[in-house]
Design a protein around this motif. Structure first.
Motif, PDB file in Angstrom:
ATOM      1  N   ALA A 118      34.903  41.640  43.266  1.00 28.92           N
ATOM      2  CA  ALA A 118      35.041  40.187  43.112  1.00 28.92           C
ATOM      3  C   ALA A 118      36.271  39.845  42.277  1.00 28.92           C
ATOM      4  O   ALA A 118      37.028  38.920  42.611  1.00 28.92           O
ATOM      5  CB  ALA A 118      33.781  39.611  42.473  1.00 28.92           C
ATOM      6  N   GLU A 119      36.497  40.604  41.218  1.00 24.42           N
ATOM      7  CA  GLU A 119      37.679  40.384  40.377  1.00 24.42           C
ATOM      8  C   GLU A 119      38.961  40.628  41.171  1.00 24.42           C
ATOM      9  O   GLU A 119      39.913  39.841  41.100  1.00 24.42           O
ATOM     10  CB  GLU A 119      37.628  41.308  39.162  1.00 24.42           C
ATOM     11  N   ALA A 120      38.994  41.696  41.948  1.00 22.81           N
ATOM     12  CA  ALA A 120      40.172  42.016  42.762  1.00 22.81           C
ATOM     13  C   ALA A 120      40.436  40.917  43.785  1.00 22.81           C
ATOM     14  O   ALA A 120      41.588  40.518  43.996  1.00 22.81           O
ATOM     15  CB  ALA A 120      39.989  43.359  43.455  1.00 22.81           C
TER      16      ALA A 120
ATOM     17  N   SER B   4      28.783  47.372  38.997  1.00 18.89           N
ATOM     18  CA  SER B   4      30.135  47.396  38.469  1.00 18.89           C
ATOM     19  C   SER B   4      31.154  47.272  39.602  1.00 18.89           C
ATOM     20  O   SER B   4      32.117  46.502  39.514  1.00 18.89           O
ATOM     21  CB  SER B   4      30.371  48.695  37.690  1.00 18.89           C
TER      22      SER B   4
ATOM     23  N   GLY C 268      39.583  37.799  43.496  1.00 13.30           N
ATOM     24  CA  GLY C 268      40.078  36.647  42.734  1.00 13.30           C
ATOM     25  C   GLY C 268      41.564  36.777  42.420  1.00 13.30           C
ATOM     26  O   GLY C 268      42.322  35.810  42.537  1.00 13.30           O
ATOM     27  N   ILE C 269      41.973  37.974  42.034  1.00 14.58           N
ATOM     28  CA  ILE C 269      43.394  38.222  41.755  1.00 14.58           C
ATOM     29  C   ILE C 269      44.213  38.043  43.026  1.00 14.58           C
ATOM     30  O   ILE C 269      45.264  37.388  43.018  1.00 14.58           O
ATOM     31  CB  ILE C 269      43.599  39.631  41.171  1.00 14.58           C
TER      32      ILE C 269
ATOM     33  N   GLY D 134      31.321  43.744  40.874  1.00 16.79           N
ATOM     34  CA  GLY D 134      32.096  42.911  39.950  1.00 16.79           C
ATOM     35  C   GLY D 134      33.586  43.167  40.046  1.00 16.79           C
ATOM     36  O   GLY D 134      34.390  42.226  40.040  1.00 16.79           O
ATOM     37  N   HIS D 135      33.966  44.439  40.162  1.00 16.64           N
ATOM     38  CA  HIS D 135      35.388  44.782  40.269  1.00 16.64           C
ATOM     39  C   HIS D 135      35.972  44.292  41.600  1.00 16.64           C
ATOM     40  O   HIS D 135      37.124  43.852  41.647  1.00 16.64           O
ATOM     41  CB  HIS D 135      35.600  46.288  40.128  1.00 16.64           C
TER      42      HIS D 135
ATOM     43  N   TYR E 103      40.587  48.516  43.543  1.00 14.54           N
ATOM     44  CA  TYR E 103      40.093  47.780  44.708  1.00 14.54           C
ATOM     45  C   TYR E 103      41.174  46.840  45.237  1.00 14.54           C
ATOM     46  O   TYR E 103      41.319  46.669  46.447  1.00 14.54           O
ATOM     47  CB  TYR E 103      38.834  46.981  44.360  1.00 14.54           C
ATOM     48  N   LEU E 104      41.935  46.243  44.330  1.00 14.56           N
ATOM     49  CA  LEU E 104      43.010  45.337  44.729  1.00 14.56           C
ATOM     50  C   LEU E 104      43.998  46.034  45.657  1.00 14.56           C
ATOM     51  O   LEU E 104      44.467  45.447  46.630  1.00 14.56           O
ATOM     52  CB  LEU E 104      43.725  44.796  43.485  1.00 14.56           C
TER      53      LEU E 104
ATOM     54  N   ALA F  12      39.146  47.161  38.761  1.00 18.56           N
ATOM     55  CA  ALA F  12      39.480  46.164  39.785  1.00 18.56           C
ATOM     56  C   ALA F  12      40.824  46.433  40.455  1.00 18.56           C
ATOM     57  O   ALA F  12      40.972  46.231  41.656  1.00 18.56           O
ATOM     58  CB  ALA F  12      39.463  44.761  39.171  1.00 18.56           C
TER      59      ALA F  12
END
Length: 114
Positions: free
Chosen positions: A90-92, A84, A94-95, A87-88, A49-50, A46
């Motif tokens: 989406a996590e990035a 994957s 969110g962060i 998901g990564h 991607y962030l 993630a």
């Protein structure tokens, strides 16, 4: 000789990115989409991607374009890597949202203290 830095790894990555952008003839939008495709192929975490969220926003990358990239690479990289990547991403996001919210809260609280 280069000067010492407290963030030599980040400095090196930034220099590599700048060099890559300067040598590449793609427009910003295509460059970011290509990098997202490469991250998906590598099953990047993630945090990778962030690092691309700000540049993606600046390059006007849309959610539809991002989905299209994942659809395009799915037959090459496989279902597991695409899921994957989703998901990564989406996590990035969110962060990034949490960090932006914290910055806004800090500004609001800083403004209240004046």
């Amino acid at each position: 000789m280069t000067t010492m830095s407290e963030t030599p790894v980040l400095d090196t990555l930034a220099a590599m990115t700048i060099d890559s952008i300067e040598r590449c003839q793609m427009d910003e939008n295509m460059l970011i989409l290509t990098r997202i495709a490469a991250l998906a192929a590598m099953d990047a975490p993630a945090i990778s991607y962030l690092a691309h969220i700000g540049p993606a926003v600046e390059a006007n990358v849309t959610a539809n374009q991002l989905q299209d990239v994942l659809v395009a690479v799915a037959p090459i990289v496989g279902t597991a890597r695409v899921m994957s990547a989703a998901g990564h991403i989406a996590e990035a996001l969110g962060i990034a949202i949490a960090v932006a919210d914290a910055e806004v809260q800090a500004q609001v609280q800083g403004g209240m203290g004046k």
